[in-house]
Motif scaffolding. Structure first.
Motif, short mmCIF file in Angstrom:
data_model
loop_
_atom_site.label_atom_id
_atom_site.label_comp_id
_atom_site.label_asym_id
_atom_site.label_seq_id
_atom_site.Cartn_x
_atom_site.Cartn_y
_atom_site.Cartn_z
N ASN A 188 0.95 -1.00 -0.14
CA ASN A 188 0.12 0.12 0.04
C ASN A 188 0.77 1.19 -0.01
OD1 ASN A 188 -2.43 -1.17 -0.11
ND2 ASN A 188 -2.41 -1.64 2.18
N THR A 189 1.85 1.17 0.71
CA THR A 189 2.83 2.41 0.76
C THR A 189 3.51 2.42 -0.54
OG1 THR A 189 4.56 1.21 2.04
CG2 THR A 189 2.92 2.65 3.36
N GLY A 190 3.86 1.48 -1.04
CA GLY A 190 4.64 1.53 -2.42
C GLY A 190 3.99 2.14 -3.63
N LEU A 191 2.54 1.81 -3.41
CA LEU A 191 1.35 2.21 -4.46
C LEU A 191 1.24 3.57 -4.23
CD1 LEU A 191 -1.28 -0.75 -4.69
CD2 LEU A 191 0.53 -0.20 -6.38
N ASP A 192 1.31 4.10 -3.08
CA ASP A 192 1.33 5.59 -2.69
C ASP A 192 2.56 6.40 -3.42
OD1 ASP A 192 0.10 7.75 -1.62
OD2 ASP A 192 1.25 7.70 0.20
N VAL A 193 3.63 5.66 -3.48
CA VAL A 193 4.82 6.19 -4.10
C VAL A 193 4.66 6.52 -5.63
CG1 VAL A 193 7.20 6.09 -4.53
CG2 VAL A 193 6.53 5.27 -2.40
N LEU A 194 4.04 5.33 -6.09
CA LEU A 194 3.74 5.28 -7.64
C LEU A 194 2.79 6.39 -7.89
CD1 LEU A 194 4.18 4.01 -10.34
CD2 LEU A 194 2.39 2.37 -9.85
N ALA A 195 1.62 6.54 -7.02
CA ALA A 195 0.61 7.63 -7.19
C ALA A 195 1.37 9.05 -7.12
CB ALA A 195 -0.42 7.22 -6.24
N HIS A 196 2.17 9.33 -6.23
CA HIS A 196 2.68 10.55 -6.15
C HIS A 196 3.56 10.67 -7.04
CE1 HIS A 196 2.74 10.41 -1.26
NE2 HIS A 196 1.41 11.11 -1.93
N ALA A 197 4.39 9.88 -7.57
CA ALA A 197 5.20 10.08 -8.98
C ALA A 197 4.77 10.47 -10.24
CB ALA A 197 6.48 9.28 -8.93
N HIS A 252 7.19 20.12 -5.20
CA HIS A 252 7.28 21.07 -6.29
C HIS A 252 5.91 21.08 -7.14
CE1 HIS A 252 11.45 20.67 -4.85
NE2 HIS A 252 11.29 22.06 -5.08
N ALA A 253 5.14 19.80 -7.25
CA ALA A 253 4.23 19.90 -8.21
C ALA A 253 2.80 19.36 -7.68
CB ALA A 253 4.55 19.15 -9.38
N SER A 254 2.79 18.98 -6.35
CA SER A 254 1.74 18.66 -5.73
C SER A 254 1.05 17.15 -6.44
CB SER A 254 0.42 19.49 -5.54
OG SER A 254 -0.60 19.20 -4.83
N THR A 255 -0.03 16.71 -5.71
CA THR A 255 -0.41 15.70 -6.35
C THR A 255 -1.91 16.28 -7.11
OG1 THR A 255 -1.76 15.33 -4.33
CG2 THR A 255 -0.18 13.87 -4.48
N ASP A 346 -6.39 20.87 -5.35
CA ASP A 346 -5.48 20.18 -6.59
C ASP A 346 -6.10 19.98 -8.10
OD1 ASP A 346 -3.75 19.98 -4.57
OD2 ASP A 346 -3.85 17.75 -4.06
N ILE A 347 -7.54 20.48 -8.13
CA ILE A 347 -8.31 20.07 -9.32
C ILE A 347 -7.82 21.34 -10.32
CG2 ILE A 347 -10.34 20.49 -10.42
CD1 ILE A 347 -11.72 18.63 -8.37
N LYS A 348 -7.32 22.31 -9.88
CA LYS A 348 -6.88 23.47 -10.53
C LYS A 348 -5.50 23.32 -11.15
CE LYS A 348 -8.75 26.83 -7.31
NZ LYS A 348 -8.62 28.06 -6.29
N ILE A 349 -4.55 22.23 -10.71
CA ILE A 349 -3.25 22.07 -11.50
C ILE A 349 -3.56 20.59 -12.05
CG2 ILE A 349 -2.08 23.47 -9.66
CD1 ILE A 349 -1.17 20.84 -8.26
N THR A 350 -4.51 20.01 -12.20
CA THR A 350 -4.85 18.93 -12.90
C THR A 350 -5.13 18.97 -14.59
OG1 THR A 350 -5.66 17.55 -11.05
CG2 THR A 350 -6.29 16.84 -13.26
N PRO A 351 -4.64 18.46 -15.26
CA PRO A 351 -4.95 18.85 -16.80
C PRO A 351 -6.16 18.15 -16.86
CG PRO A 351 -3.08 16.87 -16.52
CD PRO A 351 -3.30 17.59 -15.17
#
Length: 367
Positions: A188-197, A252-255, A346-351
């Motif tokens: 679960n924490t590894g998937l969080d890394v993947l989501a963040h990146a 620097h870029a947020s989620t 975070d919606i504002k910085i979502t394409p």
């Protein structure tokens, strides 16, 4: 060439045995220390006792009432505990929940306010107590960010907080401290890394430098998480590094949208945060490709995922279903989830010019 700025004030100490350097990093003015952690780590591992031994020259108190997805109430109780014992340094030891709570406690103590005040827009007048983070999971990246996320039990929502003052002063990342992670937590924490990146890479705020940091983290997770789950120590160390990189990337870029779509899944279905954050990512990538937004970045991410049979194949190899319906999510809940998501910043910085209909479609396509 793109102009950009980049800054992270946290001193990072990384490597095998790095925890032994903790006594050398304690600020000179420190006399009393509060360790913020959870009961499982405190009672079922030697980590907290080992840290206590390293800090034998100081008064050390332990607050171990931090739950997974920490509540605002826990932060307030921890702040009261810190005040009673007159601590002047906070150590967040554990996963993201403990480190986030440590940040909240450190800020509340010096400002004499309940933490909810800051979530409601109160600007801190005083700096928090110094914060040192010592992660025992490889996931949240909280050890290098100015972010913290808390559960509002009354509002049935997760609320994020960001302020430069809650950057940890120092973070000590010793991969050996993550050896005791249960398999489910490692996944679960590894998937969080993947989501963040992945999300930082797609964010409108990402820069050419940040893109390189984020994509390297994605590659490390895809290559190493399955091995780390099987106990490969080299892979476990690389996952710790990937977590730091992803933390720097979101600093620097947020989620973006998939992360905040995961919050209701955690609140209403108790899906662990990392897993919840990744479950709508495939539908989101397909949406971006469909509308011609961030096309090259989507292709780059999919080409990395394809090494493991695509994102769904990667999750399947970890024993994780990628269908929300397998976690009890039903169509009739989606409107409630949409309303919990649509107002997040975070919606504002979502394409993709995100609106309710798009969020609803992404949830539906993830069932």
């Amino acid at each position: 060439m793109q102009n950009f700025s980049s800054h992270i004030p946290t001193k990072i100490i990384f490597g095998t045995g790095a925890i032994s350097k903790l006594p050398l990093e304690i600020p000179d003015s420190t006399s009393s220390i509060l360790i913020v952690t959870d009961q499982n780590l405190h009672q079922n591992t030697s980590i907290i006792n080992d840290i206590n031994t390293l800090l034998s020259n100081y008064k050390v108190f332990v607050f171990d009432r931090i739950e997974e997805n920490p509540s605002i109430e826990s932060v307030d109780i921890g702040a009261d505990f810190a005040k009673v014992h007159h601590v002047n340094l906070i150590l967040g030891v554990g996963g993201g929940s403990s480190m986030d709570a440590a940040k909240g406690i450190a800020l509340s103590v010096t400002n004499e306010l309940h933490f909810e005040s800051f979530l409601n827009g109160e600007v801190p007048k005083n700096k928090p107590l110094p914060i040192i983070c010592i992660p025992t999971t490889s996931g949240t990246g909280s050890e290098v960010t100015p972010f913290a996320v808390f559960t509002d039990k009354i509002d049935e929502s997760k609320k994020g907080y960001s302020h430069p003052s809650i950057f940890p002063l120092i973070s000590i990342i010793d991969p050996e401290l993550t050896y005791s992670m249960p398999e489910s937590v490692r996944i679960n924490t590894g998937l969080d890394v993947l989501a963040h990146a992945s999300e930082a890479y797609l964010s409108k705020e990402s820069t050419m430098l940040n893109d390189q940091i984020a994509i390297e983290s994605v590659k490390l997770v895809i290559a190493n998480l399955p091995l780390a789950v099987r106990g490969n120590k080299s892979a476990i160390h690389k996952m710790a590094y990937a977590s730091v990189l992803a933390g720097i990337a979101i600093t620097h870029a947020s989620t973006i949208l998939p992360h905040i779509m995961g919050y209701p899944l955690t609140v209403f279905h108790q899906i662990p945060h990392g897993k919840a954050s990744i479950l709508t990512l495939r539908a989101f990538l397909d949406f971006l490709a469909e509308i011609g937004e961030s096309v090259q970045k989507v292709k780059e991410l999919k080409s990395i995922y394809d090494v493991e049979g695509g994102l769904s194949g990667f999750l399947k190899n970890l024993g994780i279903s990628s269908k929300l319906s397998d976690y009890g999510v039903i169509e009739s809940e989606i409107d409630k989830f949409v309303e919990k998501t649509i107002y997040k910043g975070d919606i504002k910085i979502t394409p993709g010019n995100i609106d309710r209909d798009i969020i609803r479609k992404l949830y539906s396509n993830s069932l």
